[in-house]
Design a protein around this motif. Sequence first.
Motif, PDB file in Angstrom:
ATOM      1  N   ASP A 138     -28.626 -34.048 -43.932  1.00  0.00           N
ATOM      2  CA  ASP A 138     -27.201 -33.854 -43.670  1.00  0.00           C
ATOM      3  C   ASP A 138     -26.796 -32.402 -43.960  1.00  0.00           C
ATOM      4  O   ASP A 138     -26.083 -31.782 -43.165  1.00  0.00           O
ATOM      5  CB  ASP A 138     -26.366 -34.825 -44.511  1.00  0.00           C
ATOM      6  N   LEU A 139     -27.263 -31.871 -45.087  1.00  0.00           N
ATOM      7  CA  LEU A 139     -26.982 -30.472 -45.413  1.00  0.00           C
ATOM      8  C   LEU A 139     -27.592 -29.541 -44.366  1.00  0.00           C
ATOM      9  O   LEU A 139     -26.983 -28.535 -43.984  1.00  0.00           O
ATOM     10  CB  LEU A 139     -27.490 -30.127 -46.810  1.00  0.00           C
ATOM     11  N   GLY A 140     -28.779 -29.869 -43.888  1.00  0.00           N
ATOM     12  CA  GLY A 140     -29.411 -29.056 -42.848  1.00  0.00           C
ATOM     13  C   GLY A 140     -28.574 -29.017 -41.582  1.00  0.00           C
ATOM     14  O   GLY A 140     -28.382 -27.954 -40.978  1.00  0.00           O
ATOM     15  N   LYS A 141     -28.050 -30.163 -41.166  1.00  0.00           N
ATOM     16  CA  LYS A 141     -27.184 -30.214 -39.984  1.00  0.00           C
ATOM     17  C   LYS A 141     -25.940 -29.355 -40.190  1.00  0.00           C
ATOM     18  O   LYS A 141     -25.515 -28.624 -39.291  1.00  0.00           O
ATOM     19  CB  LYS A 141     -26.771 -31.655 -39.687  1.00  0.00           C
ATOM     20  N   LYS A 142     -25.364 -29.450 -41.374  1.00  0.00           N
ATOM     21  CA  LYS A 142     -24.160 -28.665 -41.668  1.00  0.00           C
ATOM     22  C   LYS A 142     -24.456 -27.170 -41.677  1.00  0.00           C
ATOM     23  O   LYS A 142     -23.649 -26.362 -41.188  1.00  0.00           O
ATOM     24  CB  LYS A 142     -23.559 -29.113 -42.995  1.00  0.00           C
ATOM     25  N   VAL A 143     -25.603 -26.787 -42.216  1.00  0.00           N
ATOM     26  CA  VAL A 143     -25.996 -25.371 -42.236  1.00  0.00           C
ATOM     27  C   VAL A 143     -26.159 -24.852 -40.809  1.00  0.00           C
ATOM     28  O   VAL A 143     -25.689 -23.750 -40.481  1.00  0.00           O
ATOM     29  CB  VAL A 143     -27.282 -25.174 -43.075  1.00  0.00           C
ATOM     30  N   LEU A 144     -26.819 -25.620 -39.955  1.00  0.00           N
ATOM     31  CA  LEU A 144     -26.980 -25.191 -38.560  1.00  0.00           C
ATOM     32  C   LEU A 144     -25.633 -25.009 -37.871  1.00  0.00           C
ATOM     33  O   LEU A 144     -25.430 -24.030 -37.139  1.00  0.00           O
ATOM     34  CB  LEU A 144     -27.846 -26.188 -37.789  1.00  0.00           C
ATOM     35  N   MET A 145     -24.712 -25.930 -38.099  1.00  0.00           N
ATOM     36  CA  MET A 145     -23.378 -25.808 -37.486  1.00  0.00           C
ATOM     37  C   MET A 145     -22.629 -24.599 -38.053  1.00  0.00           C
ATOM     38  O   MET A 145     -21.956 -23.873 -37.313  1.00  0.00           O
ATOM     39  CB  MET A 145     -22.582 -27.091 -37.681  1.00  0.00           C
ATOM     40  N   ALA A 146     -22.747 -24.379 -39.351  1.00  0.00           N
ATOM     41  CA  ALA A 146     -22.077 -23.236 -39.976  1.00  0.00           C
ATOM     42  C   ALA A 146     -22.608 -21.924 -39.416  1.00  0.00           C
ATOM     43  O   ALA A 146     -21.838 -20.991 -39.157  1.00  0.00           O
ATOM     44  CB  ALA A 146     -22.246 -23.284 -41.493  1.00  0.00           C
ATOM     45  N   LYS A 147     -23.914 -21.850 -39.205  1.00  0.00           N
ATOM     46  CA  LYS A 147     -24.501 -20.615 -38.665  1.00  0.00           C
ATOM     47  C   LYS A 147     -23.989 -20.321 -37.256  1.00  0.00           C
ATOM     48  O   LYS A 147     -23.793 -19.158 -36.899  1.00  0.00           O
ATOM     49  CB  LYS A 147     -26.026 -20.719 -38.664  1.00  0.00           C
ATOM     50  N   GLU A 148     -23.765 -21.369 -36.474  1.00  0.00           N
ATOM     51  CA  GLU A 148     -23.272 -21.185 -35.104  1.00  0.00           C
ATOM     52  C   GLU A 148     -21.875 -20.559 -35.077  1.00  0.00           C
ATOM     53  O   GLU A 148     -21.567 -19.769 -34.196  1.00  0.00           O
ATOM     54  CB  GLU A 148     -23.255 -22.519 -34.358  1.00  0.00           C
ATOM     55  N   ALA A 149     -21.031 -20.923 -36.027  1.00  0.00           N
ATOM     56  CA  ALA A 149     -19.646 -20.443 -36.051  1.00  0.00           C
ATOM     57  C   ALA A 149     -19.454 -19.235 -36.964  1.00  0.00           C
ATOM     58  O   ALA A 149     -18.379 -18.648 -36.995  1.00  0.00           O
ATOM     59  CB  ALA A 149     -18.722 -21.572 -36.501  1.00  0.00           C
ATOM     60  N   ALA A 150     -20.492 -18.855 -37.696  1.00  0.00           N
ATOM     61  CA  ALA A 150     -20.371 -17.821 -38.735  1.00  0.00           C
ATOM     62  C   ALA A 150     -20.118 -16.435 -38.159  1.00  0.00           C
ATOM     63  O   ALA A 150     -20.460 -16.151 -37.009  1.00  0.00           O
ATOM     64  CB  ALA A 150     -21.648 -17.788 -39.573  1.00  0.00           C
ATOM     65  N   PRO A 151     -19.550 -15.565 -38.973  1.00  0.00           N
ATOM     66  CA  PRO A 151     -19.436 -14.162 -38.582  1.00  0.00           C
ATOM     67  C   PRO A 151     -20.818 -13.576 -38.293  1.00  0.00           C
ATOM     68  O   PRO A 151     -21.839 -14.088 -38.763  1.00  0.00           O
ATOM     69  CB  PRO A 151     -18.810 -13.501 -39.814  1.00  0.00           C
ATOM     70  N   THR A 152     -20.833 -12.490 -37.529  1.00  0.00           N
ATOM     71  CA  THR A 152     -22.088 -11.803 -37.207  1.00  0.00           C
ATOM     72  C   THR A 152     -22.142 -10.413 -37.833  1.00  0.00           C
ATOM     73  O   THR A 152     -23.121  -9.703 -37.659  1.00  0.00           O
ATOM     74  CB  THR A 152     -22.264 -11.673 -35.686  1.00  0.00           C
ATOM     75  N   ARG A 153     -21.098 -10.060 -38.524  1.00  0.00           N
ATOM     76  CA  ARG A 153     -21.010  -8.750 -39.175  1.00  0.00           C
ATOM     77  C   ARG A 153     -20.604  -8.945 -40.628  1.00  0.00           C
ATOM     78  O   ARG A 153     -19.938  -9.925 -40.968  1.00  0.00           O
ATOM     79  CB  ARG A 153     -19.966  -7.878 -38.462  1.00  0.00           C
ATOM     80  N   PRO A 154     -20.996  -8.020 -41.479  1.00  0.00           N
ATOM     81  CA  PRO A 154     -20.657  -8.172 -42.895  1.00  0.00           C
ATOM     82  C   PRO A 154     -19.168  -7.975 -43.159  1.00  0.00           C
ATOM     83  O   PRO A 154     -18.529  -7.106 -42.566  1.00  0.00           O
ATOM     84  CB  PRO A 154     -21.486  -7.089 -43.593  1.00  0.00           C
ATOM     85  N   HIS A 155     -18.648  -8.796 -44.051  1.00  0.00           N
ATOM     86  CA  HIS A 155     -17.258  -8.723 -44.497  1.00  0.00           C
ATOM     87  C   HIS A 155     -17.267  -8.876 -46.020  1.00  0.00           C
ATOM     88  O   HIS A 155     -17.005  -9.972 -46.532  1.00  0.00           O
ATOM     89  CB  HIS A 155     -16.418  -9.820 -43.831  1.00  0.00           C
ATOM     90  N   PRO A 156     -17.605  -7.798 -46.739  1.00  0.00           N
ATOM     91  CA  PRO A 156     -17.784  -7.907 -48.193  1.00  0.00           C
ATOM     92  C   PRO A 156     -16.584  -8.444 -48.962  1.00  0.00           C
ATOM     93  O   PRO A 156     -16.754  -9.022 -50.027  1.00  0.00           O
ATOM     94  CB  PRO A 156     -18.106  -6.470 -48.627  1.00  0.00           C
ATOM     95  N   SER A 157     -15.396  -8.291 -48.432  1.00  0.00           N
ATOM     96  CA  SER A 157     -14.215  -8.753 -49.175  1.00  0.00           C
ATOM     97  C   SER A 157     -13.793 -10.175 -48.800  1.00  0.00           C
ATOM     98  O   SER A 157     -12.841 -10.703 -49.368  1.00  0.00           O
ATOM     99  CB  SER A 157     -13.051  -7.786 -48.974  1.00  0.00           C
ATOM    100  N   ALA A 158     -14.509 -10.806 -47.875  1.00  0.00           N
ATOM    101  CA  ALA A 158     -14.174 -12.186 -47.472  1.00  0.00           C
ATOM    102  C   ALA A 158     -14.537 -13.159 -48.597  1.00  0.00           C
ATOM    103  O   ALA A 158     -15.466 -12.916 -49.358  1.00  0.00           O
ATOM    104  CB  ALA A 158     -14.914 -12.554 -46.195  1.00  0.00           C
ATOM    105  N   PRO A 159     -13.820 -14.272 -48.697  1.00  0.00           N
ATOM    106  CA  PRO A 159     -14.137 -15.261 -49.739  1.00  0.00           C
ATOM    107  C   PRO A 159     -15.535 -15.842 -49.535  1.00  0.00           C
ATOM    108  O   PRO A 159     -16.003 -15.979 -48.405  1.00  0.00           O
ATOM    109  CB  PRO A 159     -13.072 -16.340 -49.565  1.00  0.00           C
TER     110      PRO A 159
END
Length: 187
Positions: A138-159
């Motif tokens: 279940d965690l693996g599925k969630k990680v894959l989905m999170a990676k699909e929607a995740a930023p592609t550039r660094p945002h050091p000040s993001a939560p």
Amino acid sequence: MTITRGESLVGIIVADHRAVDEVFGELENGTGSAGHRRALMDHVITELVRHSVAEEQYLYPAAREKLADGGRIADHELKEHAESEKLLKQLEGVDPSDPEFDRLGRKLISDIRHHIEDEENDLLPQLSKACTIEELDDLGKKVLMAKEAAPTRPHPSAPDRPPANMILDTGIGMIDRLRDVLSGREQ
């Protein structure tokens, strides 16, 4: 992306580690044009940001919940993420012909390899023992989905902790992918 049974959290995290380390090897050999080296670094930046976001959304909260010292481990890993994200941000703006590109790249590679070693030798084995196969899948599925929607550039000040990161990362990711398309940066 089709998610099949058995794509556990641990397998996905380790596969990401191996893929990034492979690109590190190519960067370390120092061959190729400046444009090729820039493209490699941009690829590494994208993959590390996506991977980090997914870990922050799911891996570290699971560690906090399931492990006796999970809070300490997660805090340590988040600190390493924050340091690496600052390096990634610096690397975004450095020309590959500048000696600073190689210096920052070597530091990033060293830091990320240390982080990988920590996770694979400590956190992931502990979590594998503390979670059921179903929980890891279940965690693996969630990680894959999170990676699909995740930023592609660094945002050091993001939560970097839920729920704020889970709310903001998707919007930031959408903006980053639009910037990538408009700038011609490969993902």
